[in-house]
Design a protein around this motif. Structure first.
Motif, PDB file in Angstrom:
ATOM      1  N   LEU A  32      41.380  12.648  60.955  1.00 29.65           N
ATOM      2  CA  LEU A  32      41.630  12.357  62.407  1.00 29.65           C
ATOM      3  C   LEU A  32      42.854  13.337  62.834  1.00 29.65           C
ATOM      4  O   LEU A  32      43.832  13.469  62.013  1.00 29.65           O
ATOM      5  N   HIS A  57      33.873  14.432  67.748  1.00 29.29           N
ATOM      6  CA  HIS A  57      32.702  13.620  67.343  1.00 29.29           C
ATOM      7  C   HIS A  57      31.987  13.432  68.231  1.00 29.29           C
ATOM      8  O   HIS A  57      31.294  13.304  69.121  1.00 29.29           O
ATOM      9  N   VAL A  67      38.100   4.988  63.261  1.00 31.18           N
ATOM     10  CA  VAL A  67      38.304   5.838  64.448  1.00 31.18           C
ATOM     11  C   VAL A  67      38.577   4.857  65.647  1.00 31.18           C
ATOM     12  O   VAL A  67      39.482   5.316  66.439  1.00 31.18           O
ATOM     13  N   LEU A  79      39.733  14.142  69.770  1.00 33.44           N
ATOM     14  CA  LEU A  79      38.557  13.417  68.809  1.00 33.44           C
ATOM     15  C   LEU A  79      37.369  13.368  69.394  1.00 33.44           C
ATOM     16  O   LEU A  79      36.430  13.564  68.635  1.00 33.44           O
TER      17      LEU A  79
END
Length: 121
Positions: free
Chosen positions: A16, A121, A102, A117
């Motif tokens: 992350l 994703h 997450v 992020l």
């Protein structure tokens, strides 16, 4: 990929944006920008249980514990703030664990990093 739960959890956390790891209270713990904890490994009670504790969106702790108390629990010290405990010494769905990690990150990360992020994703 290693079958070791700590190795697997570490990879998920460190993937992350701006996530770092250091010991806190004797356990591996993951931070956003070195400040805000989002996941903490939990083996320090040496009670033959292996778990991690993490930040969780509002309502998640109650929902997951009530749906599956054999896999989820209210951790000591931080459970009153809505944090979630996840057992790692039971059959583990690592895709679900990745989603939980997450979500924990999203709870504590600054908006800029959450946006980064979202792009990844």
């Amino acid at each position: 990929m290693s079958d070791d739960p700590l190795d697997r959890l570490r990879r998920l956390c460190l993937d992350l944006p701006e996530a770092t790891e250091r010991l806190s209270h004797g356990e591996p713990t993951w931070f956003v920008r070195g400040k805000n904890v989002f996941v903490s490994y939990a083996d320090h009670h040496h009670d033959d249980r292996l778990a991690f504790w993490c930040a969780a969106p509002p309502g998640t702790q109650e929902a997951l514990i009530s749906s599956d108390p054999d896999r989820f629990f209210r951790p000591p010290y931080v459970g009153h703030r809505g944090w979630l405990g996840v057992w790692l010494d039971v059959p583990v769905d690592w895709e679900e664990i990745a989603e939980i990690v997450v979500d924990a990150y999203r709870v504590v990360a600054p908006k800029k990093l959450v946006a980064e992020l979202d792009v990844r994703h």
